[in-house]
Each structure stands twice: as C-alpha cells, then as structure tokens.
Motif scaffolding. Structure first.
Motif, short mmCIF file in Angstrom:
data_model
loop_
_atom_site.label_atom_id
_atom_site.label_comp_id
_atom_site.label_asym_id
_atom_site.label_seq_id
_atom_site.Cartn_x
_atom_site.Cartn_y
_atom_site.Cartn_z
N ALA A 153 0.83 -1.20 0.00
CA ALA A 153 0.00 0.00 0.00
C ALA A 153 0.87 1.26 0.00
O ALA A 153 0.59 2.22 -0.74
N VAL A 154 1.92 1.26 0.80
CA VAL A 154 2.83 2.41 0.83
C VAL A 154 3.48 2.58 -0.55
O VAL A 154 3.57 3.70 -1.07
N PHE A 155 3.90 1.49 -1.15
CA PHE A 155 4.51 1.54 -2.48
C PHE A 155 3.56 2.15 -3.50
O PHE A 155 3.94 3.03 -4.28
N VAL A 156 2.31 1.69 -3.52
CA VAL A 156 1.35 2.17 -4.50
C VAL A 156 1.01 3.64 -4.29
O VAL A 156 0.97 4.43 -5.23
N VAL A 157 0.79 4.04 -3.04
CA VAL A 157 0.49 5.44 -2.75
C VAL A 157 1.69 6.31 -3.13
O VAL A 157 1.54 7.36 -3.77
N ALA A 158 2.88 5.89 -2.74
CA ALA A 158 4.08 6.68 -3.05
C ALA A 158 4.28 6.83 -4.55
O ALA A 158 4.60 7.93 -5.03
N SER A 159 4.08 5.77 -5.31
CA SER A 159 4.28 5.87 -6.76
C SER A 159 3.19 6.71 -7.42
O SER A 159 3.48 7.51 -8.30
N ALA A 160 1.95 6.58 -6.97
CA ALA A 160 0.87 7.39 -7.52
C ALA A 160 1.11 8.88 -7.24
O ALA A 160 0.81 9.73 -8.07
N TYR A 161 1.69 9.17 -6.09
CA TYR A 161 1.99 10.55 -5.72
C TYR A 161 3.22 11.08 -6.47
O TYR A 161 3.23 12.21 -6.94
N ALA A 162 4.26 10.25 -6.57
CA ALA A 162 5.55 10.71 -7.10
C ALA A 162 5.63 10.80 -8.62
O ALA A 162 6.29 11.69 -9.14
N VAL A 163 4.98 9.89 -9.33
CA VAL A 163 5.12 9.85 -10.79
C VAL A 163 4.80 11.20 -11.45
O VAL A 163 5.57 11.66 -12.30
N PRO A 164 3.71 11.87 -11.10
CA PRO A 164 3.45 13.16 -11.76
C PRO A 164 4.49 14.23 -11.42
O PRO A 164 4.67 15.19 -12.17
N LYS A 165 5.16 14.08 -10.30
CA LYS A 165 6.14 15.08 -9.86
C LYS A 165 7.56 14.77 -10.33
O LYS A 165 8.34 15.67 -10.61
N LEU A 166 7.91 13.48 -10.40
CA LEU A 166 9.29 13.08 -10.70
C LEU A 166 9.44 12.38 -12.04
O LEU A 166 10.55 12.26 -12.54
N GLY A 167 8.34 11.87 -12.59
CA GLY A 167 8.41 11.05 -13.79
C GLY A 167 8.52 9.58 -13.41
O GLY A 167 8.86 9.24 -12.28
N VAL A 168 8.23 8.73 -14.37
CA VAL A 168 8.24 7.28 -14.11
C VAL A 168 9.64 6.77 -13.84
O VAL A 168 9.89 6.06 -12.87
N ALA A 169 10.61 7.13 -14.70
CA ALA A 169 11.96 6.58 -14.56
C ALA A 169 12.59 6.96 -13.22
O ALA A 169 13.14 6.10 -12.53
N THR A 170 12.50 8.22 -12.84
CA THR A 170 13.09 8.64 -11.57
C THR A 170 12.40 7.96 -10.40
O THR A 170 13.07 7.50 -9.46
N THR A 171 11.08 7.87 -10.45
CA THR A 171 10.34 7.21 -9.37
C THR A 171 10.77 5.76 -9.23
O THR A 171 11.07 5.29 -8.12
N ILE A 172 10.83 5.04 -10.33
CA ILE A 172 11.19 3.63 -10.29
C ILE A 172 12.64 3.45 -9.82
O ILE A 172 12.93 2.60 -8.98
N VAL A 173 13.56 4.28 -10.32
CA VAL A 173 14.95 4.14 -9.92
C VAL A 173 15.12 4.43 -8.43
O VAL A 173 15.85 3.73 -7.73
N LEU A 174 14.42 5.45 -7.91
CA LEU A 174 14.49 5.73 -6.48
C LEU A 174 13.92 4.57 -5.66
O LEU A 174 14.46 4.21 -4.62
N MET A 175 12.83 3.99 -6.14
CA MET A 175 12.24 2.85 -5.43
C MET A 175 13.20 1.66 -5.44
O MET A 175 13.36 0.99 -4.41
N VAL A 176 13.83 1.42 -6.56
CA VAL A 176 14.79 0.32 -6.64
C VAL A 176 15.99 0.59 -5.73
O VAL A 176 16.48 -0.31 -5.05
N ALA A 177 16.44 1.85 -5.68
CA ALA A 177 17.55 2.19 -4.79
C ALA A 177 17.16 1.91 -3.33
O ALA A 177 17.94 1.34 -2.58
N GLY A 178 15.95 2.31 -2.94
CA GLY A 178 15.48 2.01 -1.59
C GLY A 178 15.39 0.52 -1.34
O GLY A 178 15.78 0.03 -0.27
N GLN A 179 14.91 -0.21 -2.32
CA GLN A 179 14.82 -1.67 -2.19
C GLN A 179 16.21 -2.28 -2.02
O GLN A 179 16.41 -3.18 -1.20
N MET A 180 17.17 -1.79 -2.79
CA MET A 180 18.52 -2.36 -2.71
C MET A 180 19.18 -2.07 -1.37
O MET A 180 19.84 -2.95 -0.81
#
Length: 148
Positions: free
Chosen positions: A81-108
């Motif tokens: 749920a946190v992942f989905v809310v964060a991505s729905a919020y961040a994508v319009p502000k950061l773009g898809v690529a930056t959002t995904i890369v930041l999420m992957v960095a956090g995951q790593m």
C-alpha cells in the motif's frame, strides 16, 4: 520449465508491470483526487484478480501454518500500500523513470541489510565491497536519470 528460469521471467514481468503501475495509479489519483483513493481502487482490483486466480488454481490456505507466522509476515499488504500510494503521488512530480529508480535504490539498500543479517528468514549473505559498489552505482544511476 526450469524453476529458476521461471522465477527470472516472473520477476522481469513483475518489474515491467511495476513500471506501468506508477503512471496507471497516478492517472487514477488525478481522477479520484487522491493517491490514497487510487491505491484503494488498485488494491480492490488486485484483490478481485487474486480471488479469481485462487479459485482457478484451487489453492487452499493452511490455517495452522498461518497462525504460526511471526507478526511481520502479515505486513506485506501494508508495504504494498505504501509503495502504490508513493508511486501514484511521485510519478506526476518526478516522472516514471526517476520514481522507479528511487524505489529500486530504496529496495537495494534495505535488501543489503536484510541479506547481511539474514533477517526475516532470508539466507544470510554478508555485505561485501562489490555489493556496496553495486548499490552505489545504482544510486549514481538515480542521479543520472534525474539530471538526464
């Protein structure tokens, strides 16, 4: 099919769909007025899909095994749920690529810690200089994607 090959394919497909999830839920958030509303609808659709898949596969829940689980095992939906809310919020502000890369960095970063300590039942894999370098390169990639 080889179980390892199947796992690779499943993860690649899951990752590809994760990239689609951000803009899909961002569009839903825009229409519903909230990233939380988008996540709620997303999880409702996902729940229906999982119920249908469980029915088709005729899966059964082992209630004795579920009662023996540690408390953290019940939190996967919360993490999602946190992942989905964060991505729905961040994508319009950061773009898809930056959002995904930041999420992957956090995951790593969290993955290194989990592996190092063997936390939550995962096989222990100590942090090594090469593993740290890999995460550092990923974080460098975040900067390059963001500036590019």
């Amino acid at each position: 099919m080889n179980p390892t090959a199947f796992a690779f394919i499943a993860v690649i497909i899951g990752g590809a769909l994760t990239a689609l999830q951000g803009p899909t839920n961002a569009r839903l958030a825009s229409a519903t007025g909230s990233a939380v509303n988008a996540a709620l609808i997303s999880f409702a659709v996902g729940t229906v899909a999982l119920l249908m898949l469980a029915a088709v596969l005729q899966t059964r829940v082992d209630m004795a095994a579920t009662r023996a689980l540690p408390a953290y095992a019940w939190l996967g939906g919360l993490y999602g749920a946190v992942f989905v809310v964060a991505s729905a919020y961040a994508v319009p502000k950061l773009g898809v690529a930056t959002t995904i890369v930041l999420m992957v960095a956090g995951q790593m970063l969290v993955s290194l810690v989990l592996d190092h300590f063997g936390a939550m039942g995962v096989p222990r894999q100590p942090i090594s200089p090469l593993r740290v370098l890999g995460v550092a390169m990923l974080i460098g990639g975040v900067l390059l994607v963001r500036r590019g």
